[in-house]
Write a protein that holds these residues in place. Sequence first.
Motif, PDB file in Angstrom:
ATOM      1  N   ASP A  23      -1.059   5.648   3.226  1.00  0.00           N
ATOM      2  CA  ASP A  23      -2.358   5.045   2.840  1.00  0.00           C
ATOM      3  C   ASP A  23      -3.431   5.492   3.947  1.00  0.00           C
ATOM      4  O   ASP A  23      -2.729   5.608   5.259  1.00  0.00           O
ATOM      5  CB  ASP A  23      -2.336   3.469   3.026  1.00  0.00           C
ATOM      6  CG  ASP A  23      -3.559   2.861   2.300  1.00  0.00           C
ATOM      7  OD1 ASP A  23      -4.655   3.016   3.155  1.00  0.00           O
ATOM      8  OD2 ASP A  23      -3.356   2.319   1.264  1.00  0.00           O
TER       9      ASP A  23
ATOM     10  N   ARG B 146       0.784  -1.042  -0.013  1.00  0.00           N
ATOM     11  CA  ARG B 146      -0.166   0.017   0.060  1.00  0.00           C
ATOM     12  C   ARG B 146       1.235   1.197  -0.049  1.00  0.00           C
ATOM     13  O   ARG B 146       2.224   1.200   0.401  1.00  0.00           O
ATOM     14  CB  ARG B 146      -0.787  -0.058   1.195  1.00  0.00           C
ATOM     15  CG  ARG B 146      -1.698  -1.171   1.417  1.00  0.00           C
ATOM     16  CD  ARG B 146      -2.717  -1.346   0.153  1.00  0.00           C
ATOM     17  NE  ARG B 146      -3.764   0.049   0.274  1.00  0.00           N
ATOM     18  CZ  ARG B 146      -4.166   0.259  -1.181  1.00  0.00           C
ATOM     19  NH1 ARG B 146      -4.124  -0.669  -2.072  1.00  0.00           N
ATOM     20  NH2 ARG B 146      -4.805   1.255  -0.961  1.00  0.00           N
TER      21      ARG B 146
ATOM     22  N   TRP C 112       3.615   5.694  -5.418  1.00  0.00           N
ATOM     23  CA  TRP C 112       3.190   4.421  -5.162  1.00  0.00           C
ATOM     24  C   TRP C 112       3.140   3.416  -6.502  1.00  0.00           C
ATOM     25  O   TRP C 112       2.846   3.928  -7.356  1.00  0.00           O
ATOM     26  CB  TRP C 112       1.730   4.396  -4.594  1.00  0.00           C
ATOM     27  CG  TRP C 112       1.105   3.172  -4.395  1.00  0.00           C
ATOM     28  CD1 TRP C 112       1.670   1.958  -3.537  1.00  0.00           C
ATOM     29  CD2 TRP C 112      -0.232   2.774  -4.699  1.00  0.00           C
ATOM     30  NE1 TRP C 112       0.773   1.028  -3.701  1.00  0.00           N
ATOM     31  CE2 TRP C 112      -0.487   1.670  -4.290  1.00  0.00           C
ATOM     32  CE3 TRP C 112      -1.096   3.498  -5.281  1.00  0.00           C
ATOM     33  CZ2 TRP C 112      -1.599   0.612  -4.296  1.00  0.00           C
ATOM     34  CZ3 TRP C 112      -2.374   2.687  -5.482  1.00  0.00           C
ATOM     35  CH2 TRP C 112      -2.693   1.577  -5.116  1.00  0.00           C
TER      36      TRP C 112
END
Length: 409
Positions: free
Chosen positions: A278, A274, A404
Motif C-alpha cells: 500500500d 490494505r 489483495w
Amino acid sequence: MTIALRRVAEHEWDTVYEAVSWAFGGLFEPAAERAAWRGVTDLERAFALWDGDAVVGSFTSLPFRLSVPGGALVPTAGVSMVHVASTHRRQGLLRRMMRHGLDRAREAGEPLAVLTASEPAIYGRFGFGVAAYALQAEIDTARVGVRVPPGADDVRLSVTSPHEAAPRCEELYTRLVPTRPGMPARQPGWTEKILLDPPESRGGASATRCLLAERDGELLGYARYALRPRWTATVPDGTVIVRDLDAVEPAAYAAMLRFLTRIDLTSRVQLGMRPVDDPLVHLLTDVRRSELRTLDRLYARPVDVAAALAARTYAADVDVVLDVTDGFCGWNEGRWRLSGGPGGARCERTSDPADLALPAGALGAAYLGGTSLAALAAAGLVREVRAGALAAAATAFAWPVAPWLPHGF
C-alpha cells in the motif's frame, strides 16, 4: 443416525445461518446483515449437514470472478460459511463437505478455489496455501504526517453518503479490479452488502461517510470511513476508521489519506486489510508510529492446474515442467509443462522430466504472484529438480503489485 449432506432449501436458510452464527461465537448479526448474506448466496451452491433435525455443518461456495496476474477474471469458487458443530468433530465431516464442494467447482469449470481462514491450521490439508497477505495500520496522527506528491493540492475533496456515491465508486472499483490480482469483480448483491451499516454493528462509531476525490469532475478515488469519538479527560482522542480507500492515481490517494489524518477531534486513523505494498507505507512520515502489522488474508488452491496456470500471464518467459502432488484433488497429480510469458500461457500434461516438484498448496500460494517460489523452496515446500529452474520460475510467477482481497466473504 446417518448424517445427511444436502442442499439448503429456502425455508432452511435461517436455521442454517443460525447454526453458522453459533459456530462463530454466538453473536448474532442484525437482520439486515443476515438478509445481505442471503442476497449474495446462491442456494444451489449452499449445503448443510443434518443429524436428524439438527444442522451440524455447513459449506457454501460463492461464485466469484477473481482477477489474476495479467488482468483476466477467472471463475472461482469462494468457499465460505464453513463450520462443523463442536458435537460432531473428528468424524470426517469437514473433509466430506470440502470433497463435495471442490468436486462441484471442478464440474462448474472453476479453475480456482479461495477462502479466508478463521483458523489457518485447518486448510493446508485440503491443498490451500496463503496467496495474499494484508496490512493493518493504526496511525498516530498527532505525530505522523502525510507526504503528498505533486498534484495532490489540485484534487477536490467532498463528503457524501456512501449510497449516493455508490454507482460512481463501483465504476472506479471495476476499473481497478484487473490491475491487481486477488480482487473479485462485484457480483450482484455485493455492493449492497459492502455498504451495509446497521447501527447495532458500529461498535460506538458513527454512520459511514464517503469521501470523494475529483479533478475537473472526474472521480479519481473514494474512501469510506466512520468516526469513533472519545475524550480523555478534556482532550479529544477520537479514531477515524477507514473501511475502503481506492484511487486511480497517487495524488488522489495521498490527498484523501492526508484528509483522513487531519479530521478534527481525532488522534488516530485505523486502516485494516490494505495491500502489503500500500502507498501509505511510503507516504507516512513515521512508519514506526503507525503500528503496521501483516496478516494472512486469502488462501487459494488450484482446482484445475492446467486451466489455472493458463489463465494468468507471467512476468517473464517461462518453460518449466512442474511435478504436482495433490492428495485431495488427485486429478491434479502428475507432471505439467507450463509455457508462456507476458503475452499468455498454456499448460498441459507431459511425460518430460520434472524441473520443479511441489504440492498443490505451494502452487496455490504462488499463483497470484505475491508469494515467491524461491521463498517456498527455502521452507522446503518446493524442490528444484533441474538446476536453474527455480530462479527462472520464481521470476516468471512474481508480479509487480501484491495480490489483495479488499473485502471478506
